[in-house]
Design an enzyme around this catalytic site. Structure first.
Site, PDB file in Angstrom:
ATOM      1  CG  ASN A 115      -1.851   1.185   1.283  1.00  0.00           C
ATOM      2  OD1 ASN A 115      -2.464   1.535   0.269  1.00  0.00           O
ATOM      3  ND2 ASN A 115      -1.994   1.817   2.447  1.00  0.00           N
ATOM      4  CG  HIS A 117      -1.195   6.166   4.345  1.00  0.00           C
ATOM      5  ND1 HIS A 117      -2.578   6.194   4.214  1.00  0.00           N
ATOM      6  CD2 HIS A 117      -0.917   6.948   5.408  1.00  0.00           C
ATOM      7  CE1 HIS A 117      -3.094   6.938   5.159  1.00  0.00           C
ATOM      8  NE2 HIS A 117      -2.106   7.417   5.893  1.00  0.00           N
ATOM      9  CB  SER A 144       4.299   5.198   4.740  1.00  0.00           C
ATOM     10  OG  SER A 144       4.629   6.137   5.749  1.00  0.00           O
ATOM     11  CG  ASP A 153      -3.842   3.627   5.943  1.00  0.00           C
ATOM     12  OD1 ASP A 153      -3.777   3.105   4.821  1.00  0.00           O
ATOM     13  OD2 ASP A 153      -4.683   4.492   6.238  1.00  0.00           O
TER      14      ASP A 153
HETATM   15  C1  GRF Z   1      -2.652   8.519  -2.771  1.00  0.00           C
HETATM   16  O1  GRF Z   1      -2.359   9.718  -2.105  1.00  0.00           O
HETATM   17  C2  GRF Z   1      -2.333   7.320  -1.924  1.00  0.00           C
HETATM   18  O2  GRF Z   1      -1.261   7.538  -1.068  1.00  0.00           O
HETATM   19  C3  GRF Z   1      -3.607   7.127  -1.127  1.00  0.00           C
HETATM   20  O3  GRF Z   1      -4.638   7.438  -2.025  1.00  0.00           O
HETATM   21  C4  GRF Z   1      -4.158   8.375  -2.980  1.00  0.00           C
HETATM   22  C5  GRF Z   1      -4.471   7.818  -4.333  1.00  0.00           C
HETATM   23  O4  GRF Z   1      -4.191   8.735  -5.362  1.00  0.00           O
HETATM   24  N1  GRF Z   1      -3.683   5.790  -0.590  1.00  0.00           N
HETATM   25  P1  GRF Z   1      -4.204   8.265  -6.858  1.00  0.00           P
HETATM   26  O5  GRF Z   1      -5.569   7.621  -7.132  1.00  0.00           O
HETATM   27  O6  GRF Z   1      -3.088   7.280  -7.051  1.00  0.00           O
HETATM   28  O7  GRF Z   1      -4.014   9.503  -7.663  1.00  0.00           O
END
Ligand code: GRF
Length: 209
Positions: A115, A117, A144, A153
């Site tokens: 993931n 985040h 992260s 997360d």
């Molecule tokens: C990103 O900021 C990611 O870290 C979080 O959700 C957002 C997704 O953005 N989990 P995208 O759809 O990749 O533009």
């Protein structure tokens, strides 16, 4: 069936998305440029009209919708897992995927679900890490990339990078700065994981919180 990655083939990555998919695009484009030792073989979404699906199709990547069904969450997740398994996935990347996966899903890809985040975990877990960081008034937040466990997360950290919060930052300006880092860090981590699949004894930068 393709040779498994452990036998020298490129790792097969399935990306799960719910929204715009900028991280999916960054990963798929880096892989297409040969900067990641893996191929994005499918993009799967719980949202039928997620823009990320169209962006995958534009790139010639199979885009699959498994619309979330709140009336039978277990059956929905089983369909999701089957859709991923049908792609012979070696790695599963959550890139803006807004559902929590159960142990039953994770057990099918142990230590192979990743993931990204937008915070320095364990700070600001949850769906609005950017808003929470702004509300808390911190000077530094970050990105992260981690292996996924059953908590939100949470799981072993693969890489982290700080990002400054600047005076006057809005959600949009801070998110843009975070995205720049995400789009570099996620492909790097997927590349390292893919190489480890091929050479399980190799070591790379990895720490456990
Ligand atoms: C990103 O900021 C990611 O870290 C979080 O959700 C957002 C997704 O953005 N989990 P995208 O759809 O990749 O533009």
């Amino acid at each position: 069936m393709d040779l498994p990655a452990a036998h020298g083939a490129r790792a097969r990555v399935v990306v799960l998305v719910s929204g715009t998919g900028s991280n999916m695009v960054a990963l798929a484009d880096a892989a297409a440029r040969g900067q990641v030792a893996a191929d994005v073989v499918a993009v799967v979404s719980d949202v039928a009209d997620a823009p990320a699906l169209a962006r995958a199709t534009e790139r010639g990547i199979p885009a699959i919708a498994v619309p979330f069904d709140r009336t039978d969450r277990g059956a929905w997740e089983a369909r999701l897992a089957d859709a991923v398994a049908a792609q012979d996935a070696d790695l599963v990347v959550l890139a803006g995927f807004m559902r929590i996966l159960s142990g039953a899903f994770l057990a099918r890809w142990p230590d192979r679900v990743v993931n990204v985040h937008p915070s320095l975990l364990p700070a600001f877990r949850g769906a609005d890490a950017v808003g929470d960081a702004l509300a808390a008034g911190v000077d530094v937040t970050g990105v992260s990339v981690h292996l996924v466990d059953e908590l939100v997360d949470h799981g072993p950290i693969l890489a982290q990078e700080p990002v400054p919060v600047l005076p006057g930052d809005t959600r949009e300006t801070l998110l843009a700065r975070l995205h720049e880092v995400e789009h570099r860090l996620l492909p790097r981590c997927v590349d390292e994981l893919a190489r480890d699949l091929d050479h399980p004894a190799s070591t790379h930068e990895r720490s456990t919180p």
